[in-house]
Design a protein around this motif. Sequence first.
Motif, mmCIF file in Angstrom:
data_model
loop_
_atom_site.group_PDB
_atom_site.id
_atom_site.type_symbol
_atom_site.label_atom_id
_atom_site.label_comp_id
_atom_site.label_asym_id
_atom_site.label_seq_id
_atom_site.Cartn_x
_atom_site.Cartn_y
_atom_site.Cartn_z
ATOM 1 N N TRP A 28 2.280 1.919 -3.339
ATOM 2 C CA TRP A 28 1.237 2.439 -4.227
ATOM 3 C C TRP A 28 1.038 3.940 -4.028
ATOM 4 N N ASP A 29 0.974 4.284 -2.737
ATOM 5 C CA ASP A 29 0.800 5.706 -2.441
ATOM 6 C C ASP A 29 1.946 6.527 -3.003
ATOM 7 N N PHE A 72 12.785 44.674 -26.786
ATOM 8 C CA PHE A 72 11.662 44.613 -27.718
ATOM 9 C C PHE A 72 11.544 45.851 -28.591
ATOM 10 N N PHE A 99 1.644 6.820 -6.667
ATOM 11 C CA PHE A 99 0.565 7.746 -6.966
ATOM 12 C C PHE A 99 1.021 9.206 -6.776
ATOM 13 N N PRO A 129 17.759 35.456 -34.378
ATOM 14 C CA PRO A 129 18.526 34.816 -33.309
ATOM 15 C C PRO A 129 19.940 34.447 -33.766
ATOM 16 N N LEU A 174 3.308 10.274 -9.511
ATOM 17 C CA LEU A 174 2.583 10.462 -10.767
ATOM 18 C C LEU A 174 1.814 11.776 -10.770
ATOM 19 N N LEU A 217 4.284 14.680 -11.064
ATOM 20 C CA LEU A 217 5.070 14.691 -12.300
ATOM 21 C C LEU A 217 4.654 15.760 -13.311
ATOM 22 N N PRO A 218 3.357 15.882 -13.646
ATOM 23 C CA PRO A 218 2.999 16.872 -14.666
ATOM 24 C C PRO A 218 3.462 18.277 -14.304
ATOM 25 N N LEU A 274 7.261 18.583 -14.402
ATOM 26 C CA LEU A 274 7.759 18.708 -15.775
ATOM 27 C C LEU A 274 7.501 20.112 -16.322
ATOM 28 N N TRP A 297 23.503 37.627 -29.825
ATOM 29 C CA TRP A 297 22.206 37.936 -30.421
ATOM 30 C C TRP A 297 21.905 39.436 -30.315
ATOM 31 N N HIS A 299 0.817 -1.214 0.000
ATOM 32 C CA HIS A 299 0.000 0.000 0.000
ATOM 33 C C HIS A 299 0.848 1.260 0.000
#
Lengths: 431, 328
Positions: free
Chosen positions: B6-7, B291, B10, B46, B13, B16-17, B20, B41, B3
């Motif tokens: 698994w945690d 700019f 989890f 560029p 996961l 992760l998003p 990243l 530059w 367990h």
Amino acid sequence: MSRNTFRFLLSLLLIGALFLSACAPPAPQPVAAPTTPPPAAAKKLEIFSWWTTGGEAAGLLKLFDMYKQKFPDVEIINATVAGGAGFEAKPALKARMLGGDPPDSFQVHMGRELIDTWVVTGYMEPLDDLFKEEGWEKVFPPGVLEIISYNGSYWSVPVNIHRANVLWYNKKVFEANGWKPPATFDEFFTLAEDMKAKGITPLALGDVGIWASTHLFEVILAGTLGAEKYNGLWTGQTDWNGPEVKQALETMAKMLEYANPDHSALSWDQANDLVIQGKAGMTIMGDWVDADNLAKKFADSGWAAPPGTQGIFVALSDTFGLPKNAPHPEQVREWLRLVGSKAGQEAFNPVKGSICARNDCDPKLFGPYLQSAMQDWAKDAIVPSLAHGAAASESWVTLINDVMTVFVTDRDVAKAQAGLAQACKDAGVCK
Amino acid sequence: MRHISWDRIFSILVILPSALAIAVFVYGFIGWSGWVSLSNWDGLRPDLSWAGFGNYAKLFATPRFQIDIRNTVVFTVSFLTLCILIGLGLAILLDQRVRGENLFRALFLFPMAISFIVTGVTWRWLLAPGDPAAGRLTGINVLLDGLNLPLSRWYTDPTVLYIQPTSELGQFLGRVGLGFLATPTFGIPVAMFSIVIAATWQMSGYVMAMYLAGLRGIPDELREAARVDGADEWQVYRHIVFPLLRPITLSVVIILGHISLKIFDLVAAMSKKGPGFATDVPAYFMFETTFQGDHYAQGASIAIFLLISVSLLVIPYLVYSTRREAEL
């Protein structure tokens, strides 16, 4: 479903969503293939400009209306970024162009701003076929054709012409005091003394963001050096360290003595308000002041060429071009045909407060100031404006703006001249 | 065991998003800016060929950038000082259990809900100086004139106060080899104080809220004990309250400090670079040179300079607070 399975599926979903969004293919870019018409749903036209207020916005919408009448199935996207002289719009445009997301067509000043920023760097498509088909080589003046070409090709279609060197005054105030617009700098300073004695600020200036001071400087440069030497400044033939530039800076320093002290808090139209209210005697600004006066219902406006610039037309022009990888090139070509046409320019310019870039527009459609400008445009020596992108590249103008920012405050002629000479070197024009 | 693992899977996961995304969009782009700042530059196209640290050397030799650093120091010091004094003062007043405390608290906090752009435009109008010599007055100067107080040119004042080299102090500095201190580079631009006024108006309410929370966190028993020991009110504040508020002051300095180092929107809306760069700041210079001037490498160098100066402020604080958490 157990709790763990649910969690596992949920996290898979999240990660999947992330990867999908990251790996999604970019929106399909129509390759310039004129043989296959794009599907009906994709008929769009995105026009990028900084025309958001008064006459300029109204003129743009008139062009849109004409376009829609001809092509009712095309959706026009009006992408505008507000701000005088495009100082806010241009950075936004650069971010889009560098990011590979060009608008279909964008407003750009004729001259070095177009050529150095976009053409030399390879972001634009040549428009020679369009110029041939429409016979534009015969209707645009040779001076304009020269400024919009590079390497033997044409790169944009000019829609209008503005004059930068105009001295605006309040006729009522001038008549009441028996004043005449000054033709020389000596006359200017005599008049300024008289105005000061009568409690009127002689010169209204609104240079928030500094470009209006650079604008004033370019007019003084043209009035001091004359057309030929003024043009030489931008090619390296006239010496920035020479006595004429020094004289121009000295004249400017003296002129600033007669300007309103809060100039760095005002914009050009707020400076014009001082003239309208009779609190200031004159202002030196481009001929968009005419549209401002009309919008403010000010009928007593008088105008003249600033000291020394009689017979010189310091010009700037708004043009539209076709960027590489524009999403809807076919619609852009039709747009360019319209902005270059006699009907298009006659509809746009009287509202915008500028004259046609073509030489066959009907003067009767224009107000009294613009008619006089059309006459001058036909006979004067045409030179490019510095503050508005025609004479020098944007990086050069930025350097000159920095010199002006300090000069307007400390009025140190020697330091400013050295700074200007260095700016010319940094821009790669002077050695 | 199964367990727990698994945690763990989890939680990894789920993190992760965002991990990243942060890796790419924060650290990736910081690295990209760092690379650009070391490249050649200059111009729209560029050009990422290696230039080394020459960009930084040139940047620090640029007069405009030297002025910007001076302005940032003047702005940060005066903005922080004023915010802390006013915020603490208001908090102490509100802490006296006044009637309608909620109303006052909301009133003082409201400016913080406004964006710096709105603040900048509003204060630009309020502090527009007009032209007193021509009898044309605007904004706060009308009020000052009505009260027979001296008028100010506010953000249009190009004056820079500095030690005159000919003064006694200036001559002394010259003799001990510190003559460079008696130049405008080490002066105080008067126009900057208009920006400070607007920024303080906006942020001092926030500082008040932080101090008020700190004051409410001090147990009454401590103050009572001090009073029993014969301390007067000033001594209670001096020896009990202020020392206990130190962590709050530290947080205030960090939060306001990084805002003031990065300030852009307020200056852009209010006075831009100002007369003779009197209100120019590094972030505004960065915007213009990148700019408008297409000097991308120079713009990236300024960005990295800003990042480093903010890190110097924030990282020690993060280390300090993580250690304290670990101790607890």
